[in-house]
Design a protein around this motif. Structure first.
Motif, PDB file in Angstrom:
ATOM      1  N   ASP A 166     -39.597  19.294  14.816  1.00  0.00           N
ATOM      2  CA  ASP A 166     -39.855  18.912  13.428  1.00  0.00           C
ATOM      3  C   ASP A 166     -38.584  18.648  12.629  1.00  0.00           C
ATOM      4  O   ASP A 166     -38.665  18.215  11.480  1.00  0.00           O
ATOM      5  CB  ASP A 166     -40.718  19.962  12.719  1.00  0.00           C
ATOM      6  N   ILE A 167     -37.414  18.902  13.215  1.00  0.00           N
ATOM      7  CA  ILE A 167     -36.143  18.606  12.556  1.00  0.00           C
ATOM      8  C   ILE A 167     -35.368  17.640  13.442  1.00  0.00           C
ATOM      9  O   ILE A 167     -35.283  17.837  14.657  1.00  0.00           O
ATOM     10  CB  ILE A 167     -35.330  19.888  12.296  1.00  0.00           C
ATOM     11  N   ASP A 168     -34.772  16.610  12.845  1.00  0.00           N
ATOM     12  CA  ASP A 168     -34.229  15.503  13.631  1.00  0.00           C
ATOM     13  C   ASP A 168     -32.706  15.420  13.657  1.00  0.00           C
ATOM     14  O   ASP A 168     -32.146  14.420  14.100  1.00  0.00           O
ATOM     15  CB  ASP A 168     -34.776  14.171  13.113  1.00  0.00           C
ATOM     16  N   VAL A 169     -31.998  16.467  13.215  1.00  0.00           N
ATOM     17  CA  VAL A 169     -30.543  16.373  13.122  1.00  0.00           C
ATOM     18  C   VAL A 169     -29.820  16.953  14.336  1.00  0.00           C
ATOM     19  O   VAL A 169     -28.611  16.801  14.470  1.00  0.00           O
ATOM     20  CB  VAL A 169     -30.019  17.080  11.851  1.00  0.00           C
ATOM     21  N   GLN A 170     -30.544  17.620  15.243  1.00  0.00           N
ATOM     22  CA  GLN A 170     -29.889  18.208  16.403  1.00  0.00           C
ATOM     23  C   GLN A 170     -29.352  17.124  17.337  1.00  0.00           C
ATOM     24  O   GLN A 170     -29.899  16.024  17.428  1.00  0.00           O
ATOM     25  CB  GLN A 170     -30.856  19.086  17.207  1.00  0.00           C
TER      26      GLN A 170
END
Length: 470
Positions: A150-154
């Motif tokens: 759900d988070i796309d910055v990794q």
């Protein structure tokens, strides 16, 4: 049809807005902002560098932060770098996997699309590529990830190394779609790993914790680019949990978010969409989160009143219905920073654990962050939390500047008592002896790690604690 998620708050937040608050919130004289909170980076001694993770709880002053521009450059650097050495991605892990006082290796320059085969639905990307960038580059070639967190910055490396996952009963964690990778060992050797080439390294390295060396490239199994229909709704928690099993079997992606002290939870589903798309609507998650926090700050000393407001003002039913490219709907950026604990529970214990965690959370007046619950299919990676069957993941959050010690005092014991495995990148208190009991291949992983890193160049005090080195 587009329906705003702002209705998740409705009059509850509006009621709270009318009550003045100060910059800090006080309940019975207790200030819940950490006294030692400071958003800036640590001061580094002369000749050293300063580093902090996304939420600010992990800090380091390494002698050097290196950013190799090529695999060959990395080989040269890793052989002479000050030890201990740790690879670092986007800094989105809350645990101490990345910090090192010797050398931190930033692989951001090792990024981008290297090769792709649209017919075979495969591609190779630099390990430092961020998830959002990777999804966009693949989409331009008519390809896409089967699932996303759900988070796309990794970075790809960070996401795979920590067993980052999305949600979906028949969808495995993102590392399960790795078909091969290139690794620079702590000794400076370049190795290729796949199911047919160095197969042990392949199964160990899909969830590597950055302990086997620095992965520079991933070869991935993908899908043709596809669109999704996203629907979100609101209903009372007990009703939703009664439908959890059926909904998770019916829909491609299914997850729930519980709003503490309200009795209500939101459900979010994604299913394949054919035909034209409407486009993703602007996110109102930050507005929702701000409203929940404001309710807490103004009515925190009366949790029952927060529940009364919610039950009187929240509207049950569908609150969002939209369509867009899958990668645009599944992952987002999170402007509001937080700290997090997440455990992966056996499927048959998941919902009972969730209820118990909610009970513990609602004993606290300061809780307001939504609690997240997802489901993931199994895979075979040696250190994958999902390698023994389906697991339900439960995540508890605290705002970046607020106390999170209750994660360990109140919440983690519930997870442990019910057979949970911690997310490698989220806060936990487990050590090597615990992981040895949880993972049948833990000793095999350590054996291979020591073969690749006989001098312990990649072992910091934190890595020694979780892997078992003195």
């Amino acid at each position: 049809m587009k329906i705003s998620r702002r209705t998740l708050l409705l009059g509850g937040a509006a009621t709270a807005v009318a009550i003045p608050v100060g910059s800090h919130f006080w309940w019975s004289g207790k200030d819940y902002v950490r006294d030692d909170y400071a958003p800036g980076l640590p001061e580094a001694p002369t000749g050293e560098s300063a580093w902090s993770n996304w939420s600010g709880i992990q800090k380091a002053t390494p002698r050097q932060i290196l950013a190799p521009a090529s695999t060959e450059g990395l080989v040269d650097q890793i052989q002479t770098a000050a030890t201990p050495i740790r690879p670092v991605g986007s800094g989105h892990s809350f645990t101490g996997l990345a910090p090192a006082e010797g050398t931190m290796i930033d692989i951001s320059a090792l990024s981008g699309l290297i090769t792709h085969d649209s017919a075979r639905q495969t591609a190779s990307l630099g390990a430092g590529t961020r998830l959002q960038q990777a999804a966009r580059l693949l989409s331009e070639q008519g390809l896409g990830f089967a699932n996303l967190p759900d988070i796309d910055v990794q970075t790809l490396a960070g996401g795979y190394a920590t067993a980052t996952h999305g949600t979906g009963r028949e969808l495995s964690a993102i590392h399960d779609y790795v078909q091969g990778f290139e690794l620079v060992t702590p000794e400076g050797e370049i190795l290729e790993a796949s199911a047919s080439q160095n197969p042990e390294l392949f199964q160990a390295g899909k969830v590597s914790l950055g302990a086997l060396g620095v992965i520079t490239r991933y070869d991935l199994k993908l899908q043709k680019a596809f669109n999704l229909r996203r629907q979100a709704g609101l209903e009372k928690l007990d009703s939703l949990l009664g439908r959890f099993d059926a909904l998770s079997k019916k829909h491609r992606n299914f997850e729930i978010y519980y709003f503490p002290h309200t009795g209500y939870a939101a459900w979010i589903i994604h299913d394949i969409h054919e035909g034209p798309v409407e486009g993703k609507q602007p996110s109102e998650d930050e507005d929702i989160l701000g409203g929940l926090k404001h309710l807490r700050d103004t009515l925190g000393w009366w949790p029952w009143l927060r529940r009364r407001i919610a039950q009187g003002e929240f509207e049950e039913g569908l609150v969002e219905d939209t369509t867009d490219a899958a990668w645009k709907l599944l992952s987002t950026s999170r402007p509001t920073k937080f700290n997090e604990i997440e455990y992966h529970m056996p499927l048959d214990a998941g919902l009972d654990t969730l209820r118990e965690v909610i009970d513990r959370l609602e004993m606290r007046k300061d809780s307001f962050f939504p609690l997240e619950c997802r489901i993931t299919a199994p895979d075979a990676a040696w250190l994958s939390p999902f390698n023994d069957g389906h697991r339900i993941s439960i995540a508890v959050h605290a705002a970046e500047n607020e106390d999170y010690s209750y994660f360990f005092d109140d919440i983690e014991p519930v997870f442990l008592n019910n057979g949970g495995r911690p997310h490698w990148g989220k806060l936990h208190s487990r050590v090597a002896r615990d992981f040895r009991e949880l993972y049948p291949k833990f000793d095999d992983f350590n054996r291979l790690r020591k073969e690749l890193d006989p001098q312990g160049k990649f072992v910091t005090p934190y890595m020694a604690k979780i892997l078992g080195d003195a």
